[in-house]
Enzyme design. Sequence first.
Site, mmCIF file in Angstrom:
data_model
loop_
_atom_site.group_PDB
_atom_site.id
_atom_site.type_symbol
_atom_site.label_atom_id
_atom_site.label_comp_id
_atom_site.label_asym_id
_atom_site.label_seq_id
_atom_site.Cartn_x
_atom_site.Cartn_y
_atom_site.Cartn_z
ATOM 1 C CB SER A 141 -1.505 0.044 0.974
ATOM 2 O OG SER A 141 -1.573 1.727 1.232
ATOM 3 C CE1 TYR A 155 -3.950 -2.022 5.368
ATOM 4 C CE2 TYR A 155 -3.691 0.383 4.496
ATOM 5 C CZ TYR A 155 -3.750 -1.336 4.647
ATOM 6 O OH TYR A 155 -4.152 -1.810 2.840
#
Length: 246
Positions: A141, A155
């Site tokens: 990501s 995250y």
Amino acid sequence: MGTLAGKVALVIGGTRGIGAAISRRMASDGASVAIIYLSRSAEAESFGSELSGQGAAVCMIQADVGDPGALTDAIDKAVLHFGRLDVLVNVAGMAIVSPLDAYADDAFDRIFALNVRAPFLAAQKASGVMEAGGRIITIGSIVADRMPANGGTLYAASKAALGGMTRGLARDLGERGITANLVQPGPIDTERNPADGPNAAANRTPLAIPRHGTANEVASLVAYLASPDAGFVTGATYNIDGGWSA
């Protein structure tokens, strides 16, 4: 004949969103495709039937890849079914978003088990059966490089770890002719992050190209990295983010 004719691709988390687009592209490029999925079995089996109906050889395997034993067993099933493994694409992941002082006690272990340990173990296991020309591609990501809002510490940390892992894999496997690369999408129009969802406008704010990307665009980049044309590309991180990181 597609660029992956005669090859076997394993897509972990390959039945929805970006993963489904990658599975479709691997199949359309001529690969036999093994797909590991977690849940929504009826949808997963329907997706497998869709690919089979288009002429692809498909093996559907249900497993919780956050469980190391389940993950390695699933990879064994894929190899046993097709007799070889040439391309591994790690897609499965999770996000736990929380104020820093409110994370659950197990949040770190849960997110790193799926986002970091599972791709590592899958690469370790898959590379053991790959021949020269093997490909390991991990979907990360763009938040690994730029965290735009509060609540995503774990995250972002888990996705940042994938860059180091990829570079290490490239060194460990390069002499065997196996490549390892990382793809970092920005906002992509999927069920998890729809282009018309409540957070969509905010997600587009940092972009140079003011739209969500598509899962097929990510799949096209993965297809290049899986192809023979990318034989001299390894240890690299590819951002597909509409200019988020520009």
